[in-house]
Design an enzyme around this catalytic site. Structure first.
Site: not given
Ligand SMILES: *Cc1c(COP(=O)(O)O)cnc(C)c1O
Length: 396
Positions: A179, A207, A239
């Site tokens: 991330s 992602h 995302k």
């Molecule tokens: C954003 C993210 C999460 C968390 O997901 P949310 O739905 O925002 O709680 C988990 N793992 C990774 C790698 C992320 O980037």
């Protein structure tokens, strides 16, 4: 006294240039947002396909709210599991090529739920050092013996797997796309190692899902890994999908076990059905309109070429996450503030999110940006990134 301890910790945060502040957005997510009445070009959103404000998602949510109301009402196991949640799970299973998928309210909860349901005291969990905080927290909460291998270093991983005692189950967990770095885990080779050392493999594709792969099915599609090779596939809907929530996809045994044992699944209210409807609408666009992924790829290439010409300290990433490595937290903050003045929003990522000396500007590109937007970003970076950070050989 807790109050005194908090005051001290906040003061230390300030002193270290690590204090975090929230910006208040006055508009929807998109390439242009307003903050304090001023318009900015936004380069820090995870809305990679630019779907968070898409009219089809909005309509789907409005219509579902008319029919199903707003509140989730109860947890899935009590009486909160609506037909919209169910349809979304079926669709996610289909897209990922798994037997089933299970919806969670957030990605954080999906990771916590899956890992704590799969392993406990006496078991072993091995994670990449740069895994997302939710995966690290889940490992700690599980009570299993927890170790981390060097980032994407398969030799270090194999040495650790060789040394594991024969007792206890083994779970190997990675971010599919990291991330804060934007690089990708070698999932194919990880699957081979997992099989060789009898470990269960889990990948967090927060992602990648929606963004990577010809059909947008994410990293598992890129590496062509089925549910035997990659048994635990986690994806998020907040995302690339532009909505909210997350899921775990896998075989029947996995999903039934999570329904029975994943506490962050069991003890929380189901997400609003209308949110599930928005995700369903987004998944329709995913298969019908692949141009967003193509356009995003073109922007990534444009940015990388331009940044290279300017000698900007890019990190080795081919994804929509294109961090510029700055190092010092105060300098990262200064560049971010100077970019603000140019009308460009990029957030400075500092410890403890990244290691000390690894502060960076985490630039993210989306399919809603245009080639002109990327040119504006590059011009603003050229103005604000100091010469001492430029890579001299490339700086013309
Ligand atoms: C954003 C993210 C999460 C968390 O997901 P949310 O739905 O925002 O709680 C988990 N793992 C990774 C790698 C992320 O980037």
């Amino acid at each position: 006294m807790i109050t005194k301890a908090l005051q001290d910790r906040l003061a230390e945060r300030h002193h270290q240039s690590r204090y975090r502040m929230r910006r208040v957005l006055e508009t929807a997510q998109g390439p242009r947002v307003a903050v304090d009445g001023r318009e900015y070009l936004l380069f820090c959103s995870n809305d990679y396909l630019g779907l968070a404000n898409h009219p089809k998602l909005i309509t789907a949510m409005q219509e579902a709210a008319q029919q199903y109301g707003v509140g989730g009402g109860a947890s899935h196991l009590v009486c909160g599991h609506s037909s919209l949640h169910h349809q979304l799970e079926l669709r996610l299973a289909e897209i990922t090529g798994r037997d089933r998928a299970l919806l969670f309210s957030t990605g954080y909860m999906a990771n916590l739920g899956a890992i704590t349901a799969l392993i406990s005291k006496g078991d072993h969990i091995i994670e990449d050092r740069l895994n997302h905080a939710s995966l690290l927290d889940a490992a700690l909460l599980s009570g299993a013996k927890f170790q981390r291998f060097h980032h994407n270093d398969l030799d270090d991983l194999e040495r650790r797997l060789q040394k594991l005692p024969p007792t206890g189950n083994r779970l190997l967990v990675v971010d599919a796309v990291f991330s804060m770095d934007g690089d990708i885990a070698p999932l194919d080779e990880l699957a081979v190692l997992a099989k060789k050392y009898d470990a269960y493999l889990m990948a967090d594709d927060a992602h990648g899902f929606g963004v990577l792969g010809g059909a947008g099915a994410g990293s598992a599609e890129v590496f062509n890994l089925d549910q035997q090779q990659l048994p635990v596939l986690m994806g998020t809907l907040g995302k690339g999908i532009g909505s909210y929530g997350a899921f775990i996809a896998g075989d029947e045994l996995l999903i039934e076990s999570l329904i029975q044992f994943a506490r962050p699944y069991i003890y929380t209210t189901a997400m609003p059905p209308a949110v599930a409807a928005a995700s369903l609408a987004s998944l329709e666009l995913l298969s019908a309109e692949s141009w967003r992924r193509d356009h995003l790829q073109a922007l990534i290439q444009q940015f990388k070429r331009g940044a290279q010409d300017l000698g900007l300290p890019l990190m080795p990433s081919n994804t929509a996450i294109q961090p510029l490595l700055v190092g010092d937290e105060a300098l990262a903050m200064t560049i971010s503030a100077n970019l603000d003045m140019e009308g460009v929003l990029v957030s400075a990522i500092r410890p403890p999110t990244v290691a000390i000396g690894q502060s960076r500007l985490r630039i993210t590109l989306t399919a809603a940006h245009s080639a002109d937007d990327i040119a504006t970003l590059l011009a603003a970076l050229d103005k604000t990134v100091p010469v001492e950070l430029r890579i001299a050989a490339q700086y013309k």
